[in-house]
Design a protein around this motif. Sequence first.
Motif, short mmCIF file in Angstrom:
data_model
loop_
_atom_site.label_atom_id
_atom_site.label_comp_id
_atom_site.label_asym_id
_atom_site.label_seq_id
_atom_site.Cartn_x
_atom_site.Cartn_y
_atom_site.Cartn_z
N TYR A 38 0.85 -1.19 0.00
CA TYR A 38 0.00 0.00 0.00
C TYR A 38 0.89 1.24 0.00
N GLU A 42 -2.35 6.18 -0.44
CA GLU A 42 -3.53 5.38 -0.12
C GLU A 42 -3.81 5.41 1.39
N ASP A 45 -5.38 8.48 2.78
CA ASP A 45 -6.66 8.85 2.19
C ASP A 45 -7.82 8.04 2.75
N ASN A 58 -2.22 -6.68 -0.88
CA ASN A 58 -3.03 -5.57 -1.36
C ASN A 58 -3.88 -6.05 -2.53
N LEU A 84 -10.81 2.40 0.32
CA LEU A 84 -9.91 2.57 -0.83
C LEU A 84 -10.65 2.28 -2.12
N LYS A 88 -11.99 4.65 -5.78
CA LYS A 88 -11.80 4.25 -7.17
C LYS A 88 -13.11 4.20 -7.95
#
Length: 314
Positions: A38, A42, A45, A58, A84, A88
Amino acid sequence: MDTQNIYSAVSQHYGSLATDAAQLSRGYGTSVAQSFGYSQEELADVPAESNLGLSCGNPLAMTSIREGEVVVDLGSGGGFDVFLAAKKVGPTGRAIGVDMNKDMLALAEKNKASSGAQNVEFVEGQITKIPLPSGIADVVLSNCVVNLVPEDEKQLVFNEVFRLLKPGGRLAISDILAKKPLSDKLRQCVSAYVGCIAGASLVEQYKTYLREAGFADVLIQDANADLNVYMDTLPDGTKKVNKGGDSCSKDSPSETLGGCCGPKSTGTPGDSETASENTAVQPNLAKMASDIGDVDLNEWIGSYKIFAVKSPEN
């Protein structure tokens, strides 16, 4: 160990991690996650307490998640991979976490509230019988969770994944698999089971589960990760070094053994030795060390990448 005892032990253990200060510390989770690929971006966030340092890889890095897609994460814990994935898929997509543990779900909901994410949801349920409609997911993720399912029910997990996926949907899993048949002593050790070790399937077993579920194209690859990262990482994210300079001393397995279940501090406030040496002790894995003796985990198990695609014709 019978099935119900396994579920009870797993639920009790991971429920305790959802409220443990050492497990919730950003330092430990960040260090472990970075070890498994990671990025700093990332990790910065997502809500701080969503990453408990329970990863063994991951899975998001195995497949391109596109805007507008629906992603389901099995055994979502505090919501780390869910948040995460939500970034996306964007506002037109959905990121759904599934977990059986009420304490983990409560933590995930707390993290959702702090993040303000509108495309995230969490569902209570076992991953052998998921309360979601068929054909809902473009991608199904899981990170170091399937190994915790009893062997006689693992096939149900992959059947559920196949059911959830749309035609052409992708499965991306990071999991602990056995490199060779585990000893009976290791298999029967409850502390090793909740530590993501005793329940590990052999690679060929995993391939069989996926093919029986309906997947034709299956890729399973050893990530060649050093699982000692769990042993050597302290709650603040720094690495443990014993007085003799060996980070994993045979003479003190109860002080160094960790696992994908992470560390837990047993020092009491004001304990000068604990405070000065910043020693992290995971009681469950310390018990495992006592139960099974000195074991090189990298000899028996490894972190693997598992990827499969549901045929567009299914």
